[in-house]
Design a protein around this motif. Structure first.
Motif, PDB file in Angstrom:
ATOM      1  N   PRO A  32      60.647  48.869  33.173  1.00 41.18           N
ATOM      2  CA  PRO A  32      60.659  50.338  33.240  1.00 41.18           C
ATOM      3  C   PRO A  32      59.639  50.898  34.218  1.00 41.18           C
ATOM      4  O   PRO A  32      59.897  51.920  34.870  1.00 41.18           O
ATOM      5  N   LEU A  33      58.499  50.233  34.381  1.00 39.08           N
ATOM      6  CA  LEU A  33      57.492  50.707  35.332  1.00 39.08           C
ATOM      7  C   LEU A  33      58.002  50.581  36.769  1.00 39.08           C
ATOM      8  O   LEU A  33      57.845  51.502  37.577  1.00 39.08           O
ATOM      9  N   LEU A  34      58.613  49.445  37.077  1.00 37.53           N
ATOM     10  CA  LEU A  34      59.145  49.244  38.424  1.00 37.53           C
ATOM     11  C   LEU A  34      60.288  50.221  38.703  1.00 37.53           C
ATOM     12  O   LEU A  34      60.396  50.767  39.810  1.00 37.53           O
ATOM     13  N   GLU A  35      61.134  50.449  37.702  1.00 35.87           N
ATOM     14  CA  GLU A  35      62.244  51.390  37.887  1.00 35.87           C
ATOM     15  C   GLU A  35      61.746  52.816  38.084  1.00 35.87           C
ATOM     16  O   GLU A  35      62.379  53.611  38.800  1.00 35.87           O
ATOM     17  N   ALA A  36      60.608  53.153  37.471  1.00 34.54           N
ATOM     18  CA  ALA A  36      60.058  54.502  37.620  1.00 34.54           C
ATOM     19  C   ALA A  36      59.445  54.715  39.000  1.00 34.54           C
ATOM     20  O   ALA A  36      59.293  55.859  39.436  1.00 34.54           O
ATOM     21  N   GLY A  37      59.065  53.602  39.678  1.00 36.49           N
ATOM     22  CA  GLY A  37      58.503  53.742  41.019  1.00 36.49           C
ATOM     23  C   GLY A  37      57.133  53.124  41.209  1.00 36.49           C
ATOM     24  O   GLY A  37      56.494  53.349  42.245  1.00 36.49           O
ATOM     25  N   VAL A  38      56.667  52.310  40.276  1.00 35.71           N
ATOM     26  CA  VAL A  38      55.377  51.625  40.432  1.00 35.71           C
ATOM     27  C   VAL A  38      55.524  50.512  41.457  1.00 35.71           C
ATOM     28  O   VAL A  38      56.510  49.759  41.447  1.00 35.71           O
ATOM     29  N   ASP A  39      54.538  50.392  42.361  1.00 34.04           N
ATOM     30  CA  ASP A  39      54.575  49.371  43.413  1.00 34.04           C
ATOM     31  C   ASP A  39      53.832  48.101  43.014  1.00 34.04           C
ATOM     32  O   ASP A  39      54.262  46.997  43.342  1.00 34.04           O
ATOM     33  N   VAL A  40      52.700  48.271  42.334  1.00 31.03           N
ATOM     34  CA  VAL A  40      51.852  47.129  41.973  1.00 31.03           C
ATOM     35  C   VAL A  40      51.599  47.164  40.471  1.00 31.03           C
ATOM     36  O   VAL A  40      51.194  48.200  39.930  1.00 31.03           O
ATOM     37  N   ILE A  41      51.836  46.029  39.811  1.00 33.57           N
ATOM     38  CA  ILE A  41      51.607  45.917  38.369  1.00 33.57           C
ATOM     39  C   ILE A  41      50.514  44.891  38.118  1.00 33.57           C
ATOM     40  O   ILE A  41      50.527  43.800  38.714  1.00 33.57           O
ATOM     41  N   PHE A  42      49.576  45.251  37.256  1.00 33.56           N
ATOM     42  CA  PHE A  42      48.487  44.335  36.897  1.00 33.56           C
ATOM     43  C   PHE A  42      48.532  44.100  35.393  1.00 33.56           C
ATOM     44  O   PHE A  42      48.621  45.053  34.611  1.00 33.56           O
ATOM     45  N   HIS A  43      48.472  42.820  35.002  1.00 34.86           N
ATOM     46  CA  HIS A  43      48.482  42.467  33.580  1.00 34.86           C
ATOM     47  C   HIS A  43      47.052  42.097  33.170  1.00 34.86           C
ATOM     48  O   HIS A  43      46.631  40.945  33.374  1.00 34.86           O
ATOM     49  N   PRO A  44      46.281  43.029  32.629  1.00 33.92           N
ATOM     50  CA  PRO A  44      44.865  42.758  32.354  1.00 33.92           C
ATOM     51  C   PRO A  44      44.639  41.624  31.363  1.00 33.92           C
ATOM     52  O   PRO A  44      43.731  40.811  31.547  1.00 33.92           O
ATOM     53  N   LEU A  45      45.456  41.550  30.310  1.00 37.01           N
ATOM     54  CA  LEU A  45      45.249  40.516  29.297  1.00 37.01           C
ATOM     55  C   LEU A  45      45.636  39.139  29.833  1.00 37.01           C
ATOM     56  O   LEU A  45      44.886  38.170  29.703  1.00 37.01           O
ATOM     57  N   LEU A  46      46.803  39.049  30.472  1.00 29.45           N
ATOM     58  CA  LEU A  46      47.285  37.767  30.985  1.00 29.45           C
ATOM     59  C   LEU A  46      46.469  37.300  32.182  1.00 29.45           C
ATOM     60  O   LEU A  46      46.008  36.154  32.235  1.00 29.45           O
ATOM     61  N   GLU A  47      46.263  38.192  33.159  1.00 29.33           N
ATOM     62  CA  GLU A  47      45.608  37.786  34.395  1.00 29.33           C
ATOM     63  C   GLU A  47      44.118  37.533  34.211  1.00 29.33           C
ATOM     64  O   GLU A  47      43.532  36.739  34.932  1.00 29.33           O
ATOM     65  N   ALA A  48      43.498  38.197  33.229  1.00 27.64           N
ATOM     66  CA  ALA A  48      42.086  37.922  32.969  1.00 27.64           C
ATOM     67  C   ALA A  48      41.917  36.503  32.460  1.00 27.64           C
ATOM     68  O   ALA A  48      40.989  35.776  32.856  1.00 27.64           O
ATOM     69  N   GLY A  49      42.844  36.058  31.587  1.00 25.59           N
ATOM     70  CA  GLY A  49      42.777  34.680  31.094  1.00 25.59           C
ATOM     71  C   GLY A  49      43.020  33.677  32.211  1.00 25.59           C
ATOM     72  O   GLY A  49      42.348  32.636  32.287  1.00 25.59           O
ATOM     73  N   GLU A  50      43.982  33.967  33.070  1.00 22.09           N
ATOM     74  CA  GLU A  50      44.267  33.077  34.193  1.00 22.09           C
ATOM     75  C   GLU A  50      43.065  32.995  35.133  1.00 22.09           C
ATOM     76  O   GLU A  50      42.726  31.906  35.633  1.00 22.09           O
ATOM     77  N   ARG A  51      42.415  34.140  35.380  1.00 23.21           N
ATOM     78  CA  ARG A  51      41.249  34.150  36.268  1.00 23.21           C
ATOM     79  C   ARG A  51      40.100  33.340  35.674  1.00 23.21           C
ATOM     80  O   ARG A  51      39.419  32.602  36.390  1.00 23.21           O
ATOM     81  N   LEU A  52      39.897  33.473  34.350  1.00 21.41           N
ATOM     82  CA  LEU A  52      38.846  32.698  33.687  1.00 21.41           C
ATOM     83  C   LEU A  52      39.129  31.200  33.815  1.00 21.41           C
ATOM     84  O   LEU A  52      38.235  30.414  34.161  1.00 21.41           O
ATOM     85  N   ALA A  53      40.387  30.798  33.534  1.00 17.45           N
ATOM     86  CA  ALA A  53      40.735  29.379  33.638  1.00 17.45           C
ATOM     87  C   ALA A  53      40.561  28.870  35.062  1.00 17.45           C
ATOM     88  O   ALA A  53      40.081  27.746  35.299  1.00 17.45           O
TER      89      ALA A  53
END
Length: 513
Positions: A481-502
């Motif tokens: 729904p965010l992409l359909e509304a017109g968002v260009d960049v999506i950030f997943h704080p919970l998922l990507e923070a864990g990936e960055r830590l690992a």
């Protein structure tokens, strides 16, 4: 039917209500109604559980009482204005014959004027609007009316009480002893045990002194109010209190019958008096029609505390069982009507906006939003932790950045830190209509509520904003729904923070190897 069967019925009924987006206690009330229709006799154990729920509820109310929340001008003005609703409610209650004692009638009238703090807080928290200006005003008015209801309930509770009964008022003086007891409680289970013991101690002591037991629990809670650990005790008691209150709501549902059905319907119709009495004082104080409308919709319910007050009045002999049933029907009906309206408050405002704006006072308002050119290249909407971090990063890169937030406290905090942050509600279409976004390269939406992010994005794209729009996403299901509304960049704080830590730990381990 045994008590276990009653609780299982309440459980499944509560699940159904939650699936429908309604509070679980409506299911408990429904179980009580069904049990009455089936001729189920009153269970002494169910009554005991109900009493324990009320004791724990009033004890935690005492723990959390904060009078300083009421000092805001708009809260006091709007709260006092609500008391003008008392004459029609008093007349209705008198004509229905629910209570004969004048003070009991007044208690019940004020309790019905009182909106539901619980429903309001749950819906606003789910929408990320708990700290928004309209959310703060609504909660403040609700707390004001909570205190008024509580004060009158205390007065009626002490009617006919002997001299020894008034010693309950001295329970808060036990504070030094209670603080020492709390200091010895090391561990969550001991704090839970202490809370239950103190609530029951207050109730038992009040019974021995000839005072209402529920008020004994309340004044014992006041003895620990404002203590740094009081909130932790209340948190530990929350689940236990809610479990026992299931029995209270089932009992209240069992009081709903033909003799109280007509009275409950009339009380439900009287609910429609409340929104205008919330809207008008706020627009007269200079607030925008939108803020006043959102507060009015948010508080257009009856409080579950009205049901508790009715139960206490019945225990004191001032209210017939049919009166409790009528109040239960009115409270339950108000939630059935109020919950969907509160969820759709923003859409309803847009529907009636042209008419409501005629009542708005001209000139600047305390909740005025920015208009015209912003003089910035980047806009950060939502100045919580993530938004503030984004603001700092852009500022460190030498970019001109502006922050917007609907929480006046956050605006004041960031302004005090030297940041350029203004008040603005992203869910308000008029905010985007009034902004000149020429020169703005990108907008970052760091808002907790998905609907707020979607509405802001659509408003930006409808305004033909061609810059970059970035937004947080807290679940993969939000991406589409965010992409359909017109968002260009999506950030997943919970998922990507864990990936960055690992990733960082992995890189460190490789370096050591």
């Amino acid at each position: 039917m045994c008590l276990a069967g009653v609780l299982l019925l309440a459980y499944f009924s509560g699940i159904l209500m939650v699936r429908l987006g309604l509070p679980a206690f409506l299911g408990y009330l429904a179980v009580g109604v069904v049990l009455r229709m089936a001729g189920f006799p009153r269970d002494p154990l169910l009554a005991l559980f109900a009493d324990l729920g009320v004791y724990l509820l009033l004890f935690t109310v005492g723990l959390g009482l904060r009078l300083e929340r009421l000092v805001r001008r708009e809260v006091l003005g709007t709260g006092v204005f609500q008391l003008l609703l008392l004459p029609p409610f008093l007349l209705l209650l008198y004509l229905l014959g629910l209570a004969q004692n004048p003070l009991a009638l007044l208690v019940l009238a004020v309790a019905l004027v009182n909106p539901s703090t619980v429903l309001l807080a749950r819906v606003l928290q789910g929408k990320g609007e708990l700290s928004a200006l309209h959310g703060q005003i609504a909660l403040g008015v609700s707390v004001f009316l909570d205190v008024a209801s509580l004060a009158l309930l205390i007065l009626v509770g002490f009617q006919g009480v002997g001299p020894l009964g008034f010693l309950v008022l001295l329970f808060p003086l036990l504070r030094p002893f209670l603080v020492h007891l709390f200091a010895w409680a090391q561990g969550a289970e001991l704090k839970l045990l202490l809370g239950v013991a103190l609530a029951l101690l207050g109730a038992e002591a009040a019974r021995l002194l000839g005072a209402p037991e529920a008020l004994g629990a309340l004044f014992m809670g006041l003895g620990l109010a404002r203590h740094p650990g009081a909130g932790e005790v209340a948190d530990r008691l929350w689940a236990l209190r809610e479990a026992f209150l299931v029995a209270f709501f089932v009992q209240a549902g069992m009081a709903v019958g033909p003799d109280g059905f007509f009275a409950g319907l009339l009380l439900l119709l009287a609910l429609f008096l409340k929104p205008p009495f919330l809207f008008l004082p706020l627009v007269r104080q200079g607030f925008r029609a939108r803020t006043a409308f959102l507060v009015g919709v948010g508080l257009a319910t009856y409080s579950e505390f009205a049901l508790v007050a009715a139960g206490v009045l019945q225990a004191l002999g001032h209210l017939a069982p049919s009166g409790v049933g009528a109040v239960a029907l009115a409270v339950g009906g108000s939630f059935l009507l109020g919950a969907p309206l509160l969820q759709r408050a923003h859409r309803l405002y847009e529907l009636w906006k042209s008419w409501l704006l005629r009542l708005e006072r001209p000139g600047l308002h305390p909740d005025e939003e920015p208009q015209g050119a912003l003089g910035t290249r980047w806009l950060v909407v939502g100045m919580g932790r993530m938004g503030a971090a984004a603001y700092r990063f852009l500022a460190e890169q030498g970019e001109a950045v502006l922050g917007l937030d609907s929480d006046p406290a956050k605006v004041a905090y960031h302004t005090g830190k030297g940041r350029r942050v203004l008040y603005g509600d992203a869910e308000d279409p008029s905010l985007w209509e009034g902004l000149d976004l020429v020169g703005v390269r990108g907008v970052i939406l760091a808002l907790p509520d998905l609907e707020a992010r979607l509405r802001a994005t659509r408003a930006l794209r409808q305004k033909d904003f061609r810059g970059v729009v970035g937004a947080v996403s807290y679940a993969r299901e939000e991406d589409t729904p965010l992409l359909e509304a017109g968002v260009d960049v999506i950030f997943h704080p919970l998922l990507e923070a864990g990936e960055r830590l690992a990733e960082r730990v992995w890189e460190k381990a490789r370096a050591w190897a």
